[in-house]
Design an enzyme around this catalytic site. Structure first.
Site, PDB file in Angstrom:
ATOM      1  N   GLY A 182      30.138  27.241  -4.831  1.00 14.29           N
ATOM      2  CA  GLY A 182      29.328  26.705  -3.739  1.00 14.29           C
ATOM      3  C   GLY A 182      27.979  26.222  -4.251  1.00 14.29           C
ATOM      4  O   GLY A 182      27.538  26.581  -5.345  1.00 14.29           O
ATOM      5  N   CYS A 183      27.313  25.418  -3.445  1.00 13.86           N
ATOM      6  CA  CYS A 183      26.041  24.817  -3.876  1.00 13.86           C
ATOM      7  C   CYS A 183      24.939  25.875  -3.979  1.00 13.86           C
ATOM      8  O   CYS A 183      24.272  25.985  -5.012  1.00 13.86           O
ATOM      9  CB  CYS A 183      25.638  23.682  -2.944  1.00 13.86           C
ATOM     10  SG  CYS A 183      25.616  24.084  -1.196  1.00 13.86           S
TER      11      CYS A 183
END
Lengths: 321, 321, 321, 321
Positions: free
Chosen positions: B130-131
């Site tokens: 995920g970012c």
């Protein structure tokens, strides 16, 4: 103290009306009619009002209100007034396009105080001008009033994202609009009709074209408009014409130096700059599309209709920075 | 030259993958599968590609592709792989959360090259981080790798509007987000699970809490993250630990001086700054949520899996100004 | 009607004071002292005031004014008051840091009305709190007032570009700040001193640390602050404590639901949200750094000192959209 | 592989050149001359280059370079070339206005590849066009090339803050420019001279006026330009003319549908849309002022001069979102 109602309370123009009327010393905000938000606190939608009002959106109208503002989508005001009736004393200010063009079928007065103050003062029904229409009209009507619109006018204006309404769309998505710019409806914007109508009322021999390119800016509020056309006189003569046209105006001022949005955003003002280049006069006008371009002007019209001071409740602090 | 496919082509991460893979010297973009956009030109959605590609969104997948990127909503990757099958040689990079936590039920490798390069190189299936997870992991995993996460970590990070996906919502409407700021999902963001998972793989005795407050910034791209925790050593010792951790990293750099988003937006880089205050170490990390936080890292993982240079196709020009 | 003067009139806080005082029904703006702008019209600098005031910046002070606001750079208020004297009746509100820490050498009262209303009402000299200090103090002082600050507090706040003053610098250049984000002065911001001072006055046994990371946001106005710390009670108990603390507050409200900058920008409000996670209480506060964080609060203090209604002249319309 | 030098390395156009040339497969960036930054690492100013280059700004030029780019303020290129000399083989690309108007006193070729490719290929000295000049020329020169500019042209264009250079000024201060808009230099922008020059070279009988209003937008990069004029033919005929004019263009494309800045920012492209309204043709063009409007076009010219593929090093990923 008058009783005011708002029809359609969740959008931008209704929100601005609520903010202004809550602080207006001569107005009690009697009801805010919203079918989509009925029974919810007004401050749950217009959250900046937290702590200021306990008003609840209403599912019913009060037909005895002294004044009612219609904040409905274009086409819906006609429909609403067909389906609902108000008392004889109720004055109505419609913010949609529905009644802006004079017609035998209705008795709405075009609510541009700078050129229609007397009729507005006597009116019962007001058609509030469009945002672009206000910015452009205030830029060019002093010329029309003096029969000086002799050739085509070239108009370019940019509006903020609130101009597109609260509904979500591609061009109001943050990732699209942020740091972006585009034009739309070139030469065909719907406000051209009311502007032409206003011009011809003042200068009946006007036969030229208003060339108007609207643009989407990456800001929330404000309209910046440039308009230029052939003008024989000097810059000083132009200033005299405009200063005379606006000498009684409560919110429209001819100014020296550059004009920009931050001078007017969150106020009801329109600032106008005049510059002469060769035989062309360039007029630049700026205003807040939600205030002088919508709800602020609606309250200005209400003030005139009820004999209140024209700027009452409208001496708003710009954020400026 | 390998053949690549993208599943779900209209969103942000797919768009960035298309932009990168079209210019990647070792990749032919074989198909872009989109049920909603099938038969439309890719450049009609990703309009910056006008003049660069005649690709058409496809309503069918090619099961013989060498690599397939899944750009689907969270939960949909599992479903898609249940409903579709690929050839034995096909490698898969999933950009959703579906396979990020190691489990007996699947064989996806967590695609954070800085801490997993060898396994990624040998992998067939990659779960792309995920970012926020990438920004936070790169900020704190060097400490975990040295068993130095002894107390709670206090993390605050802000992401751009692209972090919320292409769908329209109140908080991605321009008039809401412009010049605004807010926090959300405090202490409960879904990425905490994969970050904790990564920490415990490196430091099995970690028993403290990662306190994480995510925020919505009024910009389109980028994550800025600050994290601080107890640290006994000096600032120089911290730098040695981090520089060693990232000495082979292709895109992650320890830097002097302030870090800010414009240093990394539109690149695949992560910049990290270290500062010691009293007995606390403050780590600041910045990256582009769509590149190092998603599609750029996905291509970095592809490069590793296929033995291409790790930075191939990823030497991107920042816009910076 | 009182006569007011402003010292240092060209900056942000002076500009906001002018906007507020021009519309304040109990105040006549007697003079605006500016050495750099003397003899220029005020509306040539604060151009949104075009058409509203003919005031000219003055090169001289009027020592007989009833109230004087000092809008000078930090360190310059002491110097100014050494070099200039006012009449015995003149009350002074200083917006700099110079007198915020109580000391035997001066008799300035710290102007945070929510916790100091009585002393302010009796005061002759007010030290107006800092913008971050106001946002953070309003977030945590209700706990201190109940001796409930038992452990470290973790604070992260972001401010707009007006927080950096009118002078031009790299980080206030549009091309740097647009779509950017960064932190600065972590753990060492100068406002920590006055916040700690306020905490210890309320909770003398406070021995923990206020960990504060300030950030630069890419917006013009507003502060968004999150603060969390150990708290034994329930969320409901926290709300009771805060609601009691602010039951008489004119502008500070505990609210349900998300808080964000647009709820408060261009108003004098502070909104506060409380959330309990595990044994941590998260307090989020938002305000306008130039109003509740500076000039609005200064007028609020003036209102208290002169016995005017606390919110007089401060019922400002948010721009919201 | 050629050796390239840059004169004046700290500004926007130099920064973009560095970013492009560092990744150009046929170029070695030999020196970056900056008197103000000499001896500092290039990545200390252009901080996105951290980890990519160890280059140091140089206080000396290398007169043997194959190509030199002059990134100096207007007027300073003439001065620099008077004071410094290069080898006979050295080709020069000047990004200032100094040599854009053909004159007997110099042999610089105007570097607009779409209309001057052959001369550029044979040139030794290139005068790189201005940013507005490029956007406007690409919008109207296809008409001039067909002797179709018969009446006045009405042009309105908006540029980002990078158009004003790196120096700090009131209108590039974030608090001024954020959410603002204004026009400047109406009818008198300095680029009108080079545009008129280009028009008359293609259509020697052109006697009409180019009416141009430039505007300041609240974004960092990009130019959006609308231009309209009398046009007898149909929209289809206009498209044929433009498509023919740009059939060999590497970066300029006639497109259907709306054009906007995000389609081109951070690329070397110019997109053009054509619409017919009544007897007027509206041409809208968009480009990145720092790339197609400056440094990207400079590299495009270099590619042509050295026989490299025209788009080499210029296949840049738009950020788009």
């Amino acid at each position: 103290m008058i009783e005011a109602g708002i029809i359609g309370g969740a959008g931008y123009t209704a929100g601005e009306l609520i903010r202004i009327l809550l602080r207006h010393p001569e107005v009690n905000l009697n009801f805010i009619y919203s079918t989509s938000q009925a029974e919810k606190p007004v401050s749950s939608i217009h959250q900046d009002l937290t702590g200021e009002t306990g008003l609840i959106f209403s599912g019913e109208i009060n037909p005895e209100a002294d004044v009612v503002f219609l904040c409905l989508g274009h086409g819906n005001s006609v429909k609403f007034l067909n389906d609902n009736s108000f008392s004889d004393k109720t004055k109505i200010v419609d913010l949609s396009t529905d009644y802006r063009i004079a017609a035998d079928s209705h008795s709405f007065v075009y609510g541009l105080p700078e050129f229609n103050r007397e009729k507005i003062s006597d009116a019962k029904f007001i058609a509030n001008p469009g945002c672009f229409a206000t910015a452009i009209s205030l830029a060019i009507l002093p010329l029309a009033a003096n029969d000086l619109l002799k050739e085509d006018v070239h108009i370019n204006a940019v509006t903020g994202a609130t101009g597109a309404g609260t509904s979500l769309s591609e061009t109001t998505h943050f990732t699209w609009r942020d740091n972006n710019y585009s034009s739309y409806k070139a030469f065909e914007h719907q406000h051209l009709e009311e502007i032409n109508h206003s011009v011809k009322k003042l200068q009946s021999d006007f036969r030229s074209t208003l060339n108007f390119i609207p643009n989407r800016g990456n800001f929330s509020r404000g309209i910046h408009c440039t308009a230029y056309t052939h003008f024989e006189g000097s810059q000083e003569e132009a200033k005299e014409i405009y200063q005379k046209a606006y000498e009684d105006a409560a919110f429209t001022f001819v100014t020296e130096g550059e004009v920009h949005l931050k001078q007017v955003v969150n106020t009801n003002k329109c600032l106008i700059r005049l510059q002469k280049f060769g035989n062309k006069l360039l007029i630049t006008s700026v205003l807040d599309n939600l205030l002088k371009g919508a709800s602020g002007q609606a309250v200005q019209n209400m003030n005139l209709m009820f004999g209140f001071p024209e700027n009452q409740g409208l001496q708003l602090k710009a954020s400026y920075f």
